[in-house]
Design an enzyme around this catalytic site. Structure first.
Site, PDB file in Angstrom:
ATOM      1  CG  HIS A 194      29.306   7.915  21.740  1.00 24.83           C
ATOM      2  ND1 HIS A 194      30.660   7.916  21.524  1.00 24.83           N
ATOM      3  CD2 HIS A 194      29.136   7.642  23.063  1.00 24.83           C
ATOM      4  CE1 HIS A 194      31.300   7.654  22.645  1.00 24.83           C
ATOM      5  NE2 HIS A 194      30.396   7.475  23.598  1.00 24.83           N
TER       6      HIS A 194
ATOM      7  CB  CYS B  57      31.880  10.447  24.955  1.00 24.02           C
ATOM      8  SG  CYS B  57      31.093   9.560  26.296  1.00 24.02           S
TER       9      CYS B  57
ATOM     10  CD  GLU C 104      30.749   8.364  17.960  1.00 26.17           C
ATOM     11  OE1 GLU C 104      30.197   9.459  18.201  1.00 26.17           O
ATOM     12  OE2 GLU C 104      31.366   7.703  18.825  1.00 26.17           O
TER      13      GLU C 104
HETATM   14  N1  GLN Z   1      35.324   7.580  30.514  1.00 28.01           N
HETATM   15  C1  GLN Z   1      34.258   8.492  30.400  1.00 28.01           C
HETATM   16  C2  GLN Z   1      33.033   8.043  31.149  1.00 28.01           C
HETATM   17  O1  GLN Z   1      32.892   6.913  31.515  1.00 28.01           O
HETATM   18  C3  GLN Z   1      33.913   8.744  28.941  1.00 28.01           C
HETATM   19  C4  GLN Z   1      33.319   7.575  28.250  1.00 28.01           C
HETATM   20  C5  GLN Z   1      33.329   7.670  26.758  1.00 28.01           C
HETATM   21  O2  GLN Z   1      34.010   8.518  26.193  1.00 28.01           O
HETATM   22  N2  GLN Z   1      32.610   6.789  26.073  1.00 28.01           N
HETATM   23  O3  GLN Z   1      32.145   8.834  31.389  1.00 28.01           O
END
Ligand code: GLN
Length: 539
Positions: free
Chosen positions: A508, A382, A510
């Site tokens: 994600h 992410c 994970e």
């Molecule tokens: N801050 C980034 C976004 O909003 C990444 C978000 C995250 O890592 N969950 O896209």
């Protein structure tokens, strides 16, 4: 009709109620019963999505895009149940729904009160969670500690629930702490007695007391607790501190908890030992061949719970590769100030997890660069992927001030940007790209090697995306866009051509890793870290 197990906690928080609920689920499932687990959280936030990780720990995301408590992660890692927004009930959600109905006039002029309206809504929530999955046993964990003002409506609701469904259809399991006082050389049962006393004051009689303790409680201590707390002697069970959370179901089974629950709830339960789990998970953690050190570079590293699923998924990757995992938790602000070498010189893999806000971002970019130029296996997740893209644009494509518009709105090279539909959103709650989305994987890539599948589905929680305007330029310089969302052409996975294993994803992974079925990206990341020789020169 489903049977219900209510899990409450007393004395102190962090006793591992979530692990206890998940372990009970595991035990029952392995005997052929179907289960689901519901978490009730007494805070007034509608969901934890708006909370700082330092306050709440990780936000766990389900396939249907609910931002939920991290205990749902444990439930999903231990059991095969499917989890949705209905598996997490918060005070915020309950009040939101009751107040919306009140404004619509649904209460027909009545005074709207905690009892019965709030408690009814909580009971309806539990029924909703139960009905969606139609299982043999529904486990309901009540967050917080008995005695908290805010958990009272939940406790009242479960008291009523048991009467509604019939006493034989529900039991109460109370998790407490039995401390060992070193100077006196004694264990103390008084906190447990007080905690059960508080429960009884509000009309809840525990059927089973699960005592968290450093060592197995002696028989006389169990008998004393049974006598003072009004439970059967064999219903006082030690939940002994375990080296790994994955041992807990085995310990519970050894203590007779499975048999006890099935006797009380009249379940068709056979106490088949959890041999498969023992062999494929617990024993593997005990007898690893080698050790591998992986760095997690983030800004919430002082709080164990903030990257819960990341740490667990890394552990699963280690199990899959028969190695012992050692995690170097590195604060990205330290790298920002003092450079990467001091913190990363002896690690075999670098992981940058998700996150929000600009604090520590330059440190993450330095860590991503360090992994790229030193050929250290890298997994970006992410914000970790966004960081990798920014680093590549700056370091390889000569876009010196490349950035995400989250951190610099004026940058000439907004390689990470908001997509149109996000631009006008003002509310913060539940408005990100959330939940499961498809991703199409290009063959002959590291991602394809890991998944061995062309179409996958993974969970998201972010606002910003890779800016496709820059795709061609980055491609030319050696970035591979190996995973794309087919419906909206959004970049899901990137990797590097000239690197042993440098993979970063916008989703994600994970959240979908399990101890006996490591997520392919985590398994391959650890495997690459093992393969890449450690004796290389670091720049
Ligand atoms: N801050 C980034 C976004 O909003 C990444 C978000 C995250 O890592 N969950 O896209």
């Amino acid at each position: 009709m489903s049977k219900y197990i209510f899990v409450t906690g007393g004395v102190v928080s962090s006793l591992g109620k979530g692990i206890a609920a998940a372990s009970i689920g595991k035990m029952l499932e392995s005997s052929g019963l179907t289960v689901t687990i519901i978490k009730c959280d007494p805070y007034i936030n509608v969901d934890p999505g708006t909370m700082n990780p330092f306050q709440h720990g990780e936000v766990y995301v389900t396939d249907d895009g609910a931002e939920t408590d991290l205990d749902l992660g444990h439930y999903e890692r231990f059991t095969n149940a499917k989890f949705t927004k209905n598996n997490n009930i918060t005070t915020g959600k309950v009040y939101h729904s009751v107040i919306t109905r009140e404004r619509r006039g649904d209460y027909l002029g009545k005074t709207v009160q905690v009892i019965p309206h709030i408690t009814d809504e909580i009971k309806n929530g539990i029924h909703r969670g139960a009905e969606q999955s139609k299982v043999d046993v529904v486990i309901v964990e009540i967050g917080g500690t008995v005695g908290d003002i805010e958990s009272l409506p939940f406790l009242e609701a479960i008291r009523q629930f048991r009467i509604d469904v019939g006493r034989d259809y529900a039991i109460n399991v109370h998790v407490t702490l039995v401390p060992y006082i070193k100077s006196a050389g004694e264990i103390k049962t008084k906190p447990t007695q007080h905690s059960v006393g508080r429960l009884r004051e509000i009309g809840i009689m525990p059927d089973i007391i699960l005592c968290r303790a450093e060592k197995k409680l002696p028989k006389d201590a169990c008998e004393k607790i049974a006598l003072f707390c009004n439970v059967d002697k064999d219903a006082v069970i030690t939940a002994v501190d375990a080296k790994s959370i994955y041992e807990v179901p085995l310990n519970f089974q050894k203590e007779g908890l499975g048999k006890l629950i099935s006797r009380l709830l009249k379940l068709r339960y056979n106490d088949t030992p959890l041999l498969d789990w023992k062999r494929r998970v617990v024993n593997k953690q005990k007898k690893p061949k080698k050790e591998i050190k992986i760095a997690v570079v983030g800004k919430y590293i002082t709080l164990q719970d903030a990257y819960k699923s990341i740490y667990e998924a890394l552990a699963h990757g280690a199990i899959a590769n028969d190695v012992k995992l050692s995690i170097a938790k590195v604060d990205s602000e330290d790298i920002e100030k003092f450079g990467p070498l001091k913190y990363l010189k002896d690690v075999k893999g670098i992981l940058i997890p998700g996150g929000f806000g600009s604090r520590g971002i330059e440190g993450k970019i330095k860590a991503a660069r360090y992994a790229r130029v030193n050929n250290i296996p890298f997994l970006g997740i992410c914000l970790g992927m966004q960081t990798a893209v920014i680093e590549f644009a700056r370091g390889v494509c000569k876009m010196d001030d490349a950035n995400s518009s989250e951190f610099n709105k004026m940058t000439e090279f907004p390689v990470i940007n908001l997509i149109e539909e996000q631009k006008n959103i003002k509310d913060k709650g539940a408005t990100m790209r959330l939940g499961a989305y498809k991703c199409k994987i290009q063959q002959k890539t590291k991602a394809y090697n890991a998944y061995k599948n062309e179409v996958i589905s993974e969970r998201h929680r972010h606002r910003y995306e890779f800016n496709n305007t820059f795709m061609e330029e980055l491609k030319k310089k050696g970035m591979i866009f190996s995973g794309i969302n087919p419906e909206r052409e959004l970049v899901e996975i990137v990797e590097l051509k000239k690197h042993p294993w440098y993979v970063a994803c916008q989703f994600h992974p994970e959240f979908k890793s399990k101890p006996d079925k490591a997520h392919p990206l985590f398994a391959d990341f650890i495997s690459a870290a093992l393969k890449v020789s450690s004796g290389k020169k670091k720049k």
